[in-house]
Design an enzyme around this catalytic site. Structure first.
Site, PDB file in Angstrom:
ATOM      1  N   CYS A 551       8.104   7.897   7.115  1.00  0.00           N
ATOM      2  CA  CYS A 551       9.273   7.712   7.966  1.00  0.00           C
ATOM      3  C   CYS A 551      10.408   8.637   7.512  1.00  0.00           C
ATOM      4  O   CYS A 551      10.471   9.073   6.356  1.00  0.00           O
ATOM      5  CB  CYS A 551       9.720   6.250   7.902  1.00  0.00           C
ATOM      6  SG  CYS A 551      11.056   5.841   9.052  1.00  0.00           S
ATOM      7  N   ASP A 553      13.369   7.711   7.119  1.00  0.00           N
ATOM      8  CA  ASP A 553      14.369   6.903   6.418  1.00  0.00           C
ATOM      9  C   ASP A 553      14.734   7.550   5.077  1.00  0.00           C
ATOM     10  O   ASP A 553      13.860   7.940   4.302  1.00  0.00           O
ATOM     11  CB  ASP A 553      13.802   5.494   6.184  1.00  0.00           C
ATOM     12  CG  ASP A 553      14.865   4.510   5.745  1.00  0.00           C
ATOM     13  OD1 ASP A 553      15.409   4.709   4.646  1.00  0.00           O
ATOM     14  OD2 ASP A 553      15.124   3.544   6.482  1.00  0.00           O
ATOM     15  N   ARG A 555      15.743   6.344   2.381  1.00  0.00           N
ATOM     16  CA  ARG A 555      15.363   5.598   1.181  1.00  0.00           C
ATOM     17  C   ARG A 555      13.931   5.858   0.752  1.00  0.00           C
ATOM     18  O   ARG A 555      13.523   5.447  -0.337  1.00  0.00           O
ATOM     19  CB  ARG A 555      15.560   4.099   1.420  1.00  0.00           C
ATOM     20  CG  ARG A 555      16.985   3.699   1.741  1.00  0.00           C
ATOM     21  CD  ARG A 555      17.032   2.269   2.256  1.00  0.00           C
ATOM     22  NE  ARG A 555      16.344   2.130   3.531  1.00  0.00           N
ATOM     23  CZ  ARG A 555      16.136   0.974   4.162  1.00  0.00           C
ATOM     24  NH1 ARG A 555      16.576  -0.146   3.599  1.00  0.00           N
ATOM     25  NH2 ARG A 555      15.510   0.934   5.310  1.00  0.00           N
ATOM     26  N   HIS A 624       7.329   1.440   5.583  1.00  0.00           N
ATOM     27  CA  HIS A 624       8.220   0.858   4.573  1.00  0.00           C
ATOM     28  C   HIS A 624       8.910  -0.375   5.135  1.00  0.00           C
ATOM     29  O   HIS A 624       8.970  -0.594   6.354  1.00  0.00           O
ATOM     30  CB  HIS A 624       9.262   1.895   4.124  1.00  0.00           C
ATOM     31  CG  HIS A 624      10.251   2.266   5.201  1.00  0.00           C
ATOM     32  ND1 HIS A 624      11.493   1.691   5.310  1.00  0.00           N
ATOM     33  CD2 HIS A 624      10.152   3.170   6.210  1.00  0.00           C
ATOM     34  CE1 HIS A 624      12.137   2.226   6.345  1.00  0.00           C
ATOM     35  NE2 HIS A 624      11.341   3.123   6.903  1.00  0.00           N
ATOM     36  N   CYS A 627      12.221  -1.139   8.239  1.00  0.00           N
ATOM     37  CA  CYS A 627      12.175   0.081   9.051  1.00  0.00           C
ATOM     38  C   CYS A 627      12.962  -0.117  10.352  1.00  0.00           C
ATOM     39  O   CYS A 627      12.706  -1.069  11.116  1.00  0.00           O
ATOM     40  CB  CYS A 627      10.732   0.461   9.354  1.00  0.00           C
ATOM     41  SG  CYS A 627      10.555   1.957  10.336  1.00  0.00           S
TER      42      CYS A 627
END
Length: 733
Positions: A551, A553, A555, A624, A627
């Site tokens: 992803c 993202d 993080r 993750h 999400c």
């Protein structure tokens, strides 16, 4: 009751594997053949009902045959039963004390080496039976006597054994419907049927009255110290195998995780029961457990039912076993023994430089004894671990202006002082030195060595600047503060991933041109020198072995999750770690495979380039927790109504929405994230060429789920056949 049909079907498959294996283990152990069936029934009913794993199946195991055979020869069968009872008591106490996790500290190289050694012993001893003779008292004696035994082969007995081994070898290559019958049972049926049809002169099994001829265990006679060692050996070996089997099966199903302490206590109760009833020691068996999972088991009732079927077979159909030639059972054991010497396990330990541990354990078990071989392997593993922990690397690089950057990595103990002192004193006097201490421990001897060198170097006109990348071991020792005796994790500073955290909008940038500029400058000073050796090795080569789809993202850090360094990962990031599906009938060429209104050629291009040009070995899809893309899917079309491109893109994740549980928003989001990983792995299989490479073994697809809060990645197992929700229709958007 909804899962009973799955468990019932699985139990019938497992019992077909359990009966022949239980008889074979009993024969190899020198115990009454009925003892194998008693242990299988008790392992299924008692350990299955009380155990901590929902899918593990317990019973007599080949790994204990060497120990049990020695006990039977030394003390007799009834005394061995009492040793089994006492071993069960020890296991119950260990489970009550919650010590199960400690068993997992044993190196896998020791475990695999032990199993390989036991396999060699079983194969050598039972090969004599296949050839029509009798096994000798030790593996070495069996090996020495083997040529003479081969010269004096008994025709029909050899033929039935060779026939059984042939069936076992070719069974896996037959059509899938035929393989529904387990190979061990098929081998015994073919061998028994052929021997009966041609009236071969073979040795028969007779269980008449064996199950009902019960006698209580008796007290062993001998040195109580040796008896205590025997009890502990059976308890620890059976317990360790059960716990390792639990851990292995946890990664093969999506149900509840195993409670190891409960499982250990349950194995103890099962061993107490088995010993009292005249059965073999019981442990979790990976072959039966794997068969149970693949057959679709959902709960512990599959193992319980399997035990009931074994009991009914022994009581009602025991007369049919007399049709089985003992040579066919011996051939089955030879095959099992050879299979335990797995090249796959050897490759795994080779990657961790633990081949000497594997070889020493296996050789010790074969040539000396099981306990001696295991203890020798553990001792060597401990020595190698100590050597790794005390290994220190020192690298020196020239800096602009004539300075030197010295990087010390590892654990600084008194054992590393000679090497450390030699490297540091080789730096020319008067040099400006930047000493990077990338260490996780420093004892007093190492501190004194570094500090003494620093004072001498500065006294001769040089300068020393010390930069500690983790805890300030040197700074604390120099200031007289108490140094922690245990290793501590690295400080979570901005240099964890970037040299320093970027400034946020509104913070003072001090006139700098870009908010990331301070981090880049610090990276050039501290981080770049550490990565420069990797980059300089092959600067023009881009040959990663793994494609990592995850992803977007912020993080999620692929290099940290996969533990990869520069040049190891080919990374694709997008919203929701999605892979557009190539629909049936789509063109085989990648350029047209995703040519619909919602296509995304970037993912297709990455898969094409990774599989056809880079020839990657694995493709990983990593989702993750928390999400945002999955949250948007759960919220429905309204969540992305104002974001038309995102709305179209999320269509590739809609197939996971159907059949979600109702465990609250967080649980549903977590379930959807894991299910989405499986769906994208399915989508990858539709990409041109991927399914073919997976089938040939050139490519492996892996699913990961990264928990942001704990910073841990978990393997997402593939969906089981007929798993709830796996075939649900996507919700309309």
């Amino acid at each position: 009751m909804a899962t009973l049909r799955f468990d019932l079907a699985a139990s019938l498959v497992v019992v077909l594997v359990a009966v022949p294996l239980s008889l074979g283990v009993a024969m190899a152990s020198g115990a009454p053949l009925a003892a194998g069936l008693i242990a299988a029934a008790v392992g299924g009913i008692v350990a299955g009902r009380l155990g901590g794993s929902p899918v593990q199946v317990s019973g007599p195991t080949a790994s204990l045959t060497v120990v049990v055979a020695g006990l039977v020869q030394t003390y007799g069968w009834r005394a061995t039963c009492l040793i089994t009872v006492l071993a069960g008591v020890v296991q119950v106490l260990l489970g009550a004390l919650r010590t199960a996790r400690a068993a997992l500290a044993v190196s896998p190289a020791v475990v695999h080496g032990m199993l390989a050694g036991v396999g060699v012993i079983i194969a050598l001893s039972q090969l004599h039976v296949v050839l029509g003779g009798s096994p000798q008292y030790s593996a070495l004696a069996n090996l020495i006597q083997l040529p003479g035994q081969m010269l004096d082969m008994h025709g029909h007995k050899v033929m039935v054994g060779v026939l059984a081994i042939t069936v076992l070898l070719v069974w896996g290559r037959l059509p899938k419907p035929v393989q529904a019958l387990p190979a061990p049972l098929a081998a015994l049926l073919v061998a028994a049927g052929t021997a009966w049809l041609f009236r071969w002169d073979v040795t028969r099994i007779d269980l008449s009255g064996a199950v009902t001829a019960w006698a209580p265990p008796e007290l062993p006679h001998g040195d109580w110290h040796q008896l205590a060692v025997a009890v502990l050996l059976v308890a620890l070996l059976a317990g360790a195998e059960s716990l390792l089997c639990c851990v292995a099966t946890d990664g093969m199903h999506t149900g509840p995780r195993a409670d190891l302490d409960r499982e250990l206590s349950a194995q103890g109760v099962a061993n107490m029961t088995s010993g009292l009833l005249g059965g073999l020691p019981v442990a979790g068996v990976i072959v039966r457990s794997t068969t149970n999972i693949r057959a679709g088991a959902r709960t512990r009732w599959s193992a319980v039912l399997h035990g009931v079927w074994v009991l009914l077979f022994a009581l009602c159909l025991g007369w049919t076993i007399k049709l089985i030639p003992i040579e066919a059972l011996a051939a089955l054991l030879v095959f099992i023994g050879v299979r335990t010497i797995s090249l796959g396990h050897l490759k795994k330990v080779h990657g961790h430089h633990e081949v000497p541990v594997y070889v020493l354990t296996m050789a010790g078990v074969v040539l000396v004894g099981l306990a001696e071989g295991v203890l020798g392997g553990i001792a060597l593993a401990a020595l190698l671990a100590l050597r790794r922990l005390t290994r220190v690397t020192v690298t020196k690089d020239a800096e602009p202006g004539g300075g030197v950057r010295a990087t010390v990595s590892g654990s600084l103990t008194f054992l590393s002082v000679p090497r450390l002192t030699q490297e540091l004193r080789a730096i020319p006097a008067g040099t400006a030195v930047l000493l990077d201490l990338n260490i996780d421990f420093m004892d007093n001897a190492a501190f004194e060595a570094v500090h003494s060198w620093r004072l001498d170097h500065e006294r001769l006109g040089g300068t020393v600047t010390i930069d500690e990348l983790h805890d300030e071991w040197y700074a604390m020792a120099a200031s007289g503060r108490r140094v922690s005796r245990a290793k501590t994790p690295p400080r979570l500073t901005g240099r964890w991933r970037l040299p320093r955290p970027p400034r946020r909008p509104g913070e003072s940038a001090g006139g700098e041109a870009h908010p990331l500029a301070p981090g880049a400058e610090e990276s050039h000073r501290s981080t770049a020198p550490l990565g420069r050796p990797h980059a300089a090795a092959e600067p023009a080569r881009n040959q990663p072995a793994h494609l990592f789809i995850t992803c977007a993202d912020s993080r999620v850090a692929p290099d940290l999750i996969a533990g990869g360094g520069p040049g190891e990962l080919f990374v694709v990031r997008n919203v929701g770690n999605l892979v557009p599906r190539a629909e049936p009938g789509a063109p085989a060429d990648f350029a047209d495979a995703f040519a619909d209104d919602f296509a995304d050629d970037s993912v297709a291009a990455a898969v094409e380039y990774a599989t056809r040009v880079l020839k990657v070995h694995t493709i990983t899809v990593c989702g993750h927790s928390g999400c945002g893309a999955m949250a948007a899917l759960l919220s429905g079309p309204a969540a992305t109504a104002q974001l038309p491109r995102l709305h179209r893109w999320l269509r590739h994740g809609e197939s996971g929405l159907g059949g979600l549980g109702d465990g609250g928003p967080e649980a549903m989001l977590d379930e959807l994230g894991r299910r989405n990983v499986r769906r994208q792995l399915d989508n990858l299989m539709t990409c041109p060429g991927v399914a073919e490479q997976v089938g040939d073994g050139r490519l492996k697809l892996v699913g990961l789920y990264y928990d942001v809060a704990s910073a841990q990645a978990h393997v997402v197992p593939p969906p089981l056949p007929d798993a709830p929700g796996t075939d649900a229709e996507p919700s309309p958007r």
